[in-house]
Design a protein around this motif. Sequence first.
Motif, PDB file in Angstrom:
ATOM      1  N   GLU A 122      -4.891  -4.543 -12.721  1.00 17.61           N
ATOM      2  CA  GLU A 122      -5.620  -3.222 -12.678  1.00 17.61           C
ATOM      3  C   GLU A 122      -6.250  -3.033 -11.263  1.00 17.61           C
ATOM      4  OE1 GLU A 122      -8.865  -0.612 -14.976  1.00 17.61           O
ATOM      5  OE2 GLU A 122      -8.477  -2.753 -15.657  1.00 17.61           O
ATOM      6  N   ILE A 123      -5.807  -1.968 -10.449  1.00 21.38           N
ATOM      7  CA  ILE A 123      -6.472  -1.712  -9.269  1.00 21.38           C
ATOM      8  C   ILE A 123      -7.032  -0.276  -9.418  1.00 21.38           C
ATOM      9  CG2 ILE A 123      -4.612  -2.931  -8.395  1.00 21.38           C
ATOM     10  CD1 ILE A 123      -2.997  -0.392  -7.681  1.00 21.38           C
ATOM     11  N   SER A 124      -8.043  -0.225  -8.261  1.00 19.49           N
ATOM     12  CA  SER A 124      -8.623   1.030  -8.259  1.00 19.49           C
ATOM     13  C   SER A 124      -8.290   1.658  -6.722  1.00 19.49           C
ATOM     14  CB  SER A 124     -10.288   0.898  -8.317  1.00 19.49           C
ATOM     15  OG  SER A 124     -10.342   0.667  -9.683  1.00 19.49           O
ATOM     16  N   GLY A 125      -8.343   3.087  -6.564  1.00 21.01           N
ATOM     17  CA  GLY A 125      -8.082   3.850  -5.476  1.00 21.01           C
ATOM     18  C   GLY A 125      -8.316   5.192  -5.560  1.00 21.01           C
ATOM     19  N   ARG A 126      -8.073   5.898  -4.368  1.00 23.21           N
ATOM     20  CA  ARG A 126      -8.388   7.414  -4.579  1.00 23.21           C
ATOM     21  C   ARG A 126      -6.988   8.049  -4.840  1.00 23.21           C
ATOM     22  NH1 ARG A 126      -7.593  11.090  -0.576  1.00 23.21           N
ATOM     23  NH2 ARG A 126      -7.277   9.458   1.072  1.00 23.21           N
TER      24      ARG A 126
ATOM     25  N   ALA B 107       0.931  -1.118  -0.127  1.00 17.71           N
ATOM     26  CA  ALA B 107       0.079  -0.082  -0.111  1.00 17.71           C
ATOM     27  C   ALA B 107       1.000   1.128   0.170  1.00 17.71           C
ATOM     28  CB  ALA B 107      -0.821  -0.086   1.098  1.00 17.71           C
ATOM     29  N   ARG B 108       2.161   1.295   0.652  1.00 15.42           N
ATOM     30  CA  ARG B 108       2.808   2.464   0.783  1.00 15.42           C
ATOM     31  C   ARG B 108       3.405   2.639  -0.343  1.00 15.42           C
ATOM     32  NH1 ARG B 108       4.443   0.431   5.891  1.00 15.42           N
ATOM     33  NH2 ARG B 108       6.139  -0.772   5.035  1.00 15.42           N
ATOM     34  N   HIS B 109       3.730   1.543  -1.043  1.00 19.12           N
ATOM     35  CA  HIS B 109       4.708   1.656  -2.271  1.00 19.12           C
ATOM     36  C   HIS B 109       3.754   2.091  -3.675  1.00 19.12           C
ATOM     37  CE1 HIS B 109       8.107   0.667  -4.736  1.00 19.12           C
ATOM     38  NE2 HIS B 109       7.286   0.307  -5.915  1.00 19.12           N
ATOM     39  N   VAL B 110       2.592   1.743  -3.530  1.00 20.93           N
ATOM     40  CA  VAL B 110       1.458   2.305  -4.495  1.00 20.93           C
ATOM     41  C   VAL B 110       1.215   3.834  -4.314  1.00 20.93           C
ATOM     42  CG1 VAL B 110      -0.987   2.216  -5.071  1.00 20.93           C
ATOM     43  CG2 VAL B 110       0.324  -0.086  -4.998  1.00 20.93           C
TER      44      VAL B 110
ATOM     45  N   VAL C  86       4.700   5.462  -5.384  1.00 17.13           N
ATOM     46  CA  VAL C  86       5.113   5.368  -7.088  1.00 17.13           C
ATOM     47  C   VAL C  86       3.898   5.931  -7.852  1.00 17.13           C
ATOM     48  CG1 VAL C  86       5.492   3.871  -8.802  1.00 17.13           C
ATOM     49  CG2 VAL C  86       6.620   3.690  -6.453  1.00 17.13           C
ATOM     50  N   TYR C  87       2.515   5.443  -7.334  1.00 16.95           N
ATOM     51  CA  TYR C  87       1.350   5.684  -8.241  1.00 16.95           C
ATOM     52  C   TYR C  87       0.508   6.979  -7.996  1.00 16.95           C
ATOM     53  CZ  TYR C  87       2.676   1.326 -10.814  1.00 16.95           C
ATOM     54  OH  TYR C  87       3.199   0.281 -11.417  1.00 16.95           O
ATOM     55  N   GLY C  88       0.829   7.462  -6.759  1.00 18.54           N
ATOM     56  CA  GLY C  88       0.193   8.664  -6.135  1.00 18.54           C
ATOM     57  C   GLY C  88      -1.410   7.893  -5.958  1.00 18.54           C
ATOM     58  N   LEU C  89      -1.485   6.783  -5.552  1.00 17.05           N
ATOM     59  CA  LEU C  89      -2.897   6.178  -5.535  1.00 17.05           C
ATOM     60  C   LEU C  89      -2.976   5.778  -4.180  1.00 17.05           C
ATOM     61  CD1 LEU C  89      -5.274   5.851  -7.427  1.00 17.05           C
ATOM     62  CD2 LEU C  89      -4.449   3.418  -7.770  1.00 17.05           C
TER      63      LEU C  89
END
Length: 346
Positions: A235-239, A198-201, A204-207
């Motif tokens: 494929e993942i989804s977040g804020r 979760a931290r890395h996403v 790296v992705y700002g998500l």
Amino acid sequence: MSFLDNIFSQWSCDMAIDLGTANTLVAIAGEGIVLDEPSVVAIDNEVNRVLSVGTEAREMIGRNPGNISVERPLADGVIADYDVTEAMLSYFINKANPKTRLWQPKPRIVICIPCGVTSVEKRAVYEATIQAGARQAFLIEEPMAGAIGAGLPVEEPTGSMVVDIGGGTTEIAVISLGGIVTSRSLRIAGNEFDEAVARHVREVYGLNIGVRTAEDIKIAIGSAMPLSAGEMDMEISGRDLSTNLPRSENIQSEDVREGIKNPLQEILVAIKETFLETDPDLAADIIVNGILLTGGGALLKEMDRFLTKHLDVPVYVSPTAFTNVVVGCSMALENPSALQRSYTQR
């Protein structure tokens, strides 16, 4: 075992419980595993009442309103909230064994604990098990139960090393002649992998993603080394952290591997340190016999190859890694003499 205990044992439904930070498994003697549910409890804070436990409660994580809290009452393999743990255990015991007779005696229960717990933490597990409905409670250390469940020759004069990677702790133990010779308990395991993903996403992705999504990513495309069958994506989804709006992103398995690099290194260092404390003759046995990986965290892709490469010792994943601990507890139930000899009633 007394005459009265013999009578009770004929009618009671003795149980083995793998009380894990992430999941709890229950086995009944003679029947096998009858329950496997998340160690999660949902509580209505307005009336201080348990709403749901296990799978139903886990579905509420990240979706609960303000008056409902969703808790994991165990942290790092030990009890963090005694009352909630007792309620959860009581629910699992009753669900695994709904009483068919009003006069059916309470069960004897063997329950696992991490090898690095304190006497106070042991006492808390014992008392919670008794209050939840056990007639007798016996404690067994997780790596010993895992070794028994995996079929290792724990009673023989040869060294066996077990690395049990659970949700809250990684347990490393060298076993010989029915006992743990040296051990190390590391409070880094599957949950830490999820948080690292979760931290890395986020970085790296700002998500921003939840721990449930992070766990799904880890299981689907996470690995300890480059995948032999080729890299994957998901494929993942977040804020979105910049717009605060929902966004989808395609994440690569290489990124997941980079995210969990640090916790993997800490587990590797702990195994090396355990080797330093191991008698040379036992170490020689382990080099020949290899290291057994067990627990849900051992199922991370390429984990065995990663450790084999860096330890220069054969490492293999048990084919029944997820269930070895509860099966080992259950085997102890079926052998009363071994139960009395090896496991301490607190």
